[in-house]
Design an enzyme around this catalytic site. Structure first.
Site, mmCIF file in Angstrom:
data_model
loop_
_atom_site.group_PDB
_atom_site.id
_atom_site.type_symbol
_atom_site.label_atom_id
_atom_site.label_comp_id
_atom_site.label_asym_id
_atom_site.label_seq_id
_atom_site.Cartn_x
_atom_site.Cartn_y
_atom_site.Cartn_z
ATOM 1 N N HIS A 155 52.762 25.339 16.003
ATOM 2 C CA HIS A 155 53.666 25.859 16.908
ATOM 3 C C HIS A 155 54.010 24.453 18.093
ATOM 4 O O HIS A 155 53.573 24.221 17.715
ATOM 5 C CB HIS A 155 53.237 27.370 17.896
ATOM 6 C CG HIS A 155 52.923 27.931 17.341
ATOM 7 N ND1 HIS A 155 53.653 29.442 18.253
ATOM 8 C CD2 HIS A 155 51.330 28.875 16.733
ATOM 9 C CE1 HIS A 155 53.211 30.457 17.227
ATOM 10 N NE2 HIS A 155 51.720 30.083 16.822
ATOM 11 N N GLU A 183 48.004 35.560 14.273
ATOM 12 C CA GLU A 183 48.999 37.196 14.037
ATOM 13 C C GLU A 183 49.136 37.717 12.067
ATOM 14 O O GLU A 183 50.041 38.174 11.868
ATOM 15 C CB GLU A 183 50.018 37.949 14.294
ATOM 16 C CG GLU A 183 49.075 38.428 16.002
ATOM 17 C CD GLU A 183 50.588 38.410 17.275
ATOM 18 O OE1 GLU A 183 51.389 38.952 16.618
ATOM 19 O OE2 GLU A 183 50.144 38.634 18.184
ATOM 20 N N VAL A 184 50.338 35.908 12.356
ATOM 21 C CA VAL A 184 50.885 35.780 10.820
ATOM 22 C C VAL A 184 49.995 35.226 9.996
ATOM 23 O O VAL A 184 49.068 34.159 10.019
ATOM 24 C CB VAL A 184 52.127 35.578 11.093
ATOM 25 C CG1 VAL A 184 52.608 35.330 9.781
ATOM 26 C CG2 VAL A 184 53.346 36.062 12.153
ATOM 27 N N HIS A 236 50.956 28.356 10.387
ATOM 28 C CA HIS A 236 51.982 27.849 10.945
ATOM 29 C C HIS A 236 51.642 26.481 12.265
ATOM 30 O O HIS A 236 50.679 27.045 13.035
ATOM 31 C CB HIS A 236 52.692 28.636 11.595
ATOM 32 C CG HIS A 236 52.272 30.223 12.121
ATOM 33 N ND1 HIS A 236 51.392 30.912 11.460
ATOM 34 C CD2 HIS A 236 51.961 30.897 13.958
ATOM 35 C CE1 HIS A 236 50.844 31.855 12.286
ATOM 36 N NE2 HIS A 236 50.869 32.177 13.869
ATOM 37 N N ASP A 295 60.940 30.505 16.694
ATOM 38 C CA ASP A 295 60.290 31.194 17.082
ATOM 39 C C ASP A 295 61.215 32.579 17.814
ATOM 40 O O ASP A 295 61.928 32.994 18.270
ATOM 41 C CB ASP A 295 58.701 31.864 18.229
ATOM 42 C CG ASP A 295 57.710 32.076 17.884
ATOM 43 O OD1 ASP A 295 56.926 32.332 17.988
ATOM 44 O OD2 ASP A 295 58.124 33.549 18.380
ATOM 45 N N ILE A 296 60.790 33.691 16.960
ATOM 46 C CA ILE A 296 61.558 35.080 17.324
ATOM 47 C C ILE A 296 60.851 35.675 18.771
ATOM 48 O O ILE A 296 61.820 36.126 19.599
ATOM 49 C CB ILE A 296 61.272 36.054 15.802
ATOM 50 C CG1 ILE A 296 62.692 37.051 16.254
ATOM 51 C CG2 ILE A 296 59.776 37.407 17.074
ATOM 52 C CD1 ILE A 296 62.478 37.966 15.245
ATOM 53 N N ASN A 319 46.974 28.543 15.368
ATOM 54 C CA ASN A 319 45.797 29.673 15.887
ATOM 55 C C ASN A 319 45.488 29.706 13.943
ATOM 56 O O ASN A 319 45.903 29.513 13.078
ATOM 57 C CB ASN A 319 46.436 30.987 15.993
ATOM 58 C CG ASN A 319 46.732 30.737 17.519
ATOM 59 O OD1 ASN A 319 45.874 30.000 18.749
ATOM 60 N ND2 ASN A 319 48.325 31.420 18.610
HETATM 61 P P1 AMP Z 1 50.438 33.398 16.192
HETATM 62 O O1 AMP Z 1 49.874 34.056 17.369
HETATM 63 O O2 AMP Z 1 49.988 32.170 16.152
HETATM 64 O O3 AMP Z 1 50.305 34.021 14.752
HETATM 65 O O4 AMP Z 1 52.270 33.215 15.854
HETATM 66 C C1 AMP Z 1 52.755 34.027 14.672
HETATM 67 C C2 AMP Z 1 54.141 33.752 16.165
HETATM 68 O O5 AMP Z 1 55.077 34.186 14.915
HETATM 69 C C3 AMP Z 1 54.625 34.391 17.165
HETATM 70 O O6 AMP Z 1 54.989 33.240 18.380
HETATM 71 C C4 AMP Z 1 55.685 35.064 16.229
HETATM 72 O O7 AMP Z 1 56.479 35.488 17.395
HETATM 73 C C5 AMP Z 1 56.397 34.906 15.396
HETATM 74 N N1 AMP Z 1 57.461 35.171 14.625
HETATM 75 C C6 AMP Z 1 56.980 36.600 14.508
HETATM 76 N N2 AMP Z 1 57.819 36.844 13.572
HETATM 77 C C7 AMP Z 1 58.925 36.508 12.950
HETATM 78 C C8 AMP Z 1 60.013 36.269 12.836
HETATM 79 N N3 AMP Z 1 60.262 36.936 12.029
HETATM 80 N N4 AMP Z 1 60.767 35.072 13.139
HETATM 81 C C9 AMP Z 1 60.075 33.778 13.831
HETATM 82 N N5 AMP Z 1 59.014 34.216 14.038
HETATM 83 C C10 AMP Z 1 58.385 34.955 14.100
#
Ligand code: AMP
Length: 125
Positions: free
Chosen positions: A112, A105-106, A110, A39-40, A97
């Site tokens: 975690h 958010e994405v 995914h 994770d970034i 999530n």
């Molecule tokens: P969520 O809130 O469950 O959608 O988590 C999205 C996760 O993606 C967050 O923990 C971010 O820090 C992570 N994230 C977003 N962009 C990147 C990226 N380019 N590389 C790695 N992790 C990312």
């Protein structure tokens, strides 16, 4: 902006770009069905994301549309990554999530993987 899991898959999301090689990632593991990377913005000493290679918005979408092979591939990848990171004896947490109440958010599924320290209660109160 939280993800609306009822919307169709958005090919421009950040994890789709990572899968296409348009953005870099710190890769941990890859096979035919899954990719794992750090994770970034880590929220624990170990914070790895495991994603399916197919276009799935969330766990809901994946569990409904993915093939048995894709589902087995993702589940096995999560376990393998955690084992390879040496997290089994001390323990770790999985989290995925789904949609706006969770804060997703994405809009690409995914999982975690958190570990490396005691993780506290499952939810903040
Ligand atoms: P969520 O809130 O469950 O959608 O988590 C999205 C996760 O993606 C967050 O923990 C971010 O820090 C992570 N994230 C977003 N962009 C990147 C990226 N380019 N590389 C790695 N992790 C990312």
């Amino acid at each position: 902006m939280p993800v609306d899991p009822t919307q169709p898959y958005d090919e421009s999301n950040v994890f789709a770009k990572i899968l296409r090689g348009e953005l870099p990632c710190k890769k941990v593991y890859e096979d035919d069905h899954a990719l794992a990377f750090h994770d970034i913005n880590p929220m624990a000493p170990v914070h790895i994301l495991v994603i399916p290679k197919g276009p799935y918005v969330s766990w809901d979408d994946f569990s409904e549309r993915a093939s048995d092979a894709e589902i087995a591939g993702l589940v096995r990848a999560v376990g393998l990554v955690a084992r390879d990171a040496g997290m089994v004896v001390q323990g770790y947490r999985l989290l995925s999530n789904v949609g706006k109440r969770s804060g997703q958010e994405v809009p690409h599924l995914h999982v975690h993987i958190f570990g490396g320290e005691p993780l506290g209660p499952m939810l903040a109160r």
